[in-house]
Design an enzyme around this catalytic site. Structure first.
Site, short mmCIF file in Angstrom:
data_model
loop_
_atom_site.label_atom_id
_atom_site.label_comp_id
_atom_site.label_asym_id
_atom_site.label_seq_id
_atom_site.Cartn_x
_atom_site.Cartn_y
_atom_site.Cartn_z
N TYR A 281 34.34 -23.04 -34.93
CA TYR A 281 33.61 -24.32 -34.86
C TYR A 281 32.32 -24.26 -34.14
O TYR A 281 31.37 -24.92 -34.68
CB TYR A 281 34.45 -25.58 -34.13
CG TYR A 281 35.85 -25.74 -35.02
CD1 TYR A 281 35.78 -26.06 -36.37
CD2 TYR A 281 36.99 -25.98 -34.32
CE1 TYR A 281 36.94 -26.12 -37.17
CE2 TYR A 281 38.04 -26.21 -34.97
CZ TYR A 281 38.11 -26.43 -36.10
OH TYR A 281 39.05 -26.66 -37.11
N ASN A 310 37.80 -31.94 -44.85
CA ASN A 310 37.29 -31.45 -46.10
C ASN A 310 38.11 -31.80 -47.22
O ASN A 310 39.31 -31.41 -47.37
CB ASN A 310 37.23 -29.91 -45.86
CG ASN A 310 36.95 -29.12 -46.91
OD1 ASN A 310 36.34 -29.52 -47.96
ND2 ASN A 310 37.39 -27.89 -46.86
N CYS A 318 36.99 -24.02 -45.40
CA CYS A 318 37.22 -24.20 -44.02
C CYS A 318 38.45 -23.21 -43.60
O CYS A 318 38.62 -23.32 -42.16
CB CYS A 318 37.73 -25.71 -43.85
SG CYS A 318 38.88 -26.41 -44.95
N HIS A 319 39.04 -22.70 -44.68
CA HIS A 319 40.14 -21.62 -43.88
C HIS A 319 39.63 -20.61 -43.07
O HIS A 319 40.26 -20.06 -42.49
CB HIS A 319 41.33 -21.30 -45.13
CG HIS A 319 40.36 -20.45 -46.19
ND1 HIS A 319 39.55 -20.93 -47.16
CD2 HIS A 319 40.15 -19.15 -46.39
CE1 HIS A 319 39.22 -20.13 -47.85
NE2 HIS A 319 39.37 -19.07 -47.32
N GLU A 345 42.13 -12.52 -48.00
CA GLU A 345 40.83 -12.19 -48.20
C GLU A 345 40.29 -10.82 -47.18
O GLU A 345 39.74 -10.02 -47.67
CB GLU A 345 39.79 -13.36 -47.79
CG GLU A 345 39.79 -14.48 -48.64
CD GLU A 345 39.00 -15.41 -48.29
OE1 GLU A 345 38.27 -15.37 -47.25
OE2 GLU A 345 38.84 -16.64 -48.73
#
Length: 352
Positions: A281, A310, A318-319, A345
């Site tokens: 953040y 979101n 946002c993950h 990912e």
């Protein structure tokens, strides 16, 4: 509604001789919603119809549609209104009923001889259910009525598609042009949201009570052979490729249903985080403040709140936001799904 214009063009002649009293009655009845349909010609608004919803049932989430268009032979000076304009007006009524008022079923009863209304209803994908004997009283005599209806889950130009993956399904809400929302649902759990639940039941991936079937159920394979709005179909394809590790970015046209200017700035910044990369953040706050550490520190909590709101998870990734100390932090789909996505990912492994 302008009663004088409606009276001049004799739009409501089939139902009343006293237009002002009729309009007052409509406005005072919470179970009736009426709207005027207009065109803009030479910078002037030209009224060409009145449409509405009646007999609203909160229990059944159902309503009856009505539409009144003037008889050009009787109404004098009218704008050049095509069948397409009338169809578009009725389609707008359906969208209002289904997606603003959360109505599940819209019905309409018309005389069996009313070919013009039938064309409009069929063009809007309503389906004829039955012919009812002497169901309508028209011009001093009873006539048979053709009953048409449509469910919110059957509306073809705005709907919800679903993409299954190891931990559940992604629900994708949108139309032919844009995606407005994505959501996560877990196998064996209830689907939330009226439209999402109704479409899940209709497509067979949820039982009659709206609970998602378990992973591997054959109904999930059938989703990609069904018809959904164009952009929803495109998003389904790209997300499926993402879960199969054939795609690392998206070309979807997405527009959130809600969001303040600040939230949209946060989501735009989050969208720049590449596949397989994480930020905190604080990193996003620094990006937004041009590297001003003091301002960024004061902004961090607001950034976190914006990420929590979101409406387009995965598309707006946002993950990929983690705590400054590397810990997983809140995610609308839950931390289990967030962990799965990050491992998917970064390492290409699927955690059981």
């Amino acid at each position: 509604m302008d009663s004088s214009k409606i009276r001049e063009q004799r739009i409501l002649d089939p139902v009343t001789d006293d237009v002002p009293s009729f309009i007052r009655a409509v406005l005072s009845d919470s179970n009736r919603k009426y709207f005027t349909a207009s065109l803009i010609e030479d910078q002037k608004e030209q009224l060409f119809g009145v449409l509405g919803l009646e007999n609203y049932s909160a229990k059944n989430r159902s309503a009856d549609a009505v539409m009144y268009f003037p008889d050009t032979a009787l109404s004098g000076d009218l704008p050049d209104v095509s069948q397409e304009h009338r169809t578009s007006a009725f389609d707008s009524l359906l969208r209002y009923a289904f997606f603003d008022q959360q109505i599940h079923r819209v019905s309409m009863l018309i005389p069996v001889t009313d070919e013009e209304s039938e064309k409009i209803l069929l063009s809007c994908h309503m389906q004829q259910e039955a012919v009812l004997d002497e169901a309508l009283y028209v011009d001093g005599a009873y006539c048979d009525g053709a009953l048409f209806s449509l469910l919110d889950s059957e509306y073809p130009d705005y709907s919800v598609g679903f993409v299954p993956f190891r931990k559940g399904v992604v629900a994708i809400r949108g139309d032919n042009e844009v995606i407005e929302m994505t959501r996560f649902f877990s196998y064996g759990k209830p689907v939330e949201g009226n439209l999402e639940r109704n479409v899940a039941i209709r497509t067979g991936i949820a039982d009659s009570s709206g609970v998602l079937k378990e992973e591997g159920s054959p109904e999930y394979k059938d989703l990609f052979d069904m018809q959904f709005p164009k952009e929803v179909m495109r998003c389904m394809t790209e997300l499926n490729e993402y879960f199969m590790k054939r795609r690392t970015s998206f070309t979807i046209h997405a527009k959130p249903l809600h969001g303040s200017d600040f939230q949209k700035k946060v989501w735009d910044q989050v969208s720049t985080i590449p596949y397989g990369v994480t930020k905190s953040y604080e990193d996003i706050a620094l990006d937004l403040t041009g590297g001003d550490k003091v301002s960024a520190r004061n902004l961090t909590r607001a950034v976190g709140a914006a990420c929590g709101d979101n409406p387009l998870p995965i598309l707006v990734p946002c993950h990929r936001i983690i705590g400054k100390d590397g810990r997983l932090v809140g995610f609308s789909g839950g931390l289990e799904i967030k962990e799965f996505l990050l491992n998917h990912e970064m390492f290409g492994i699927h955690l059981a």
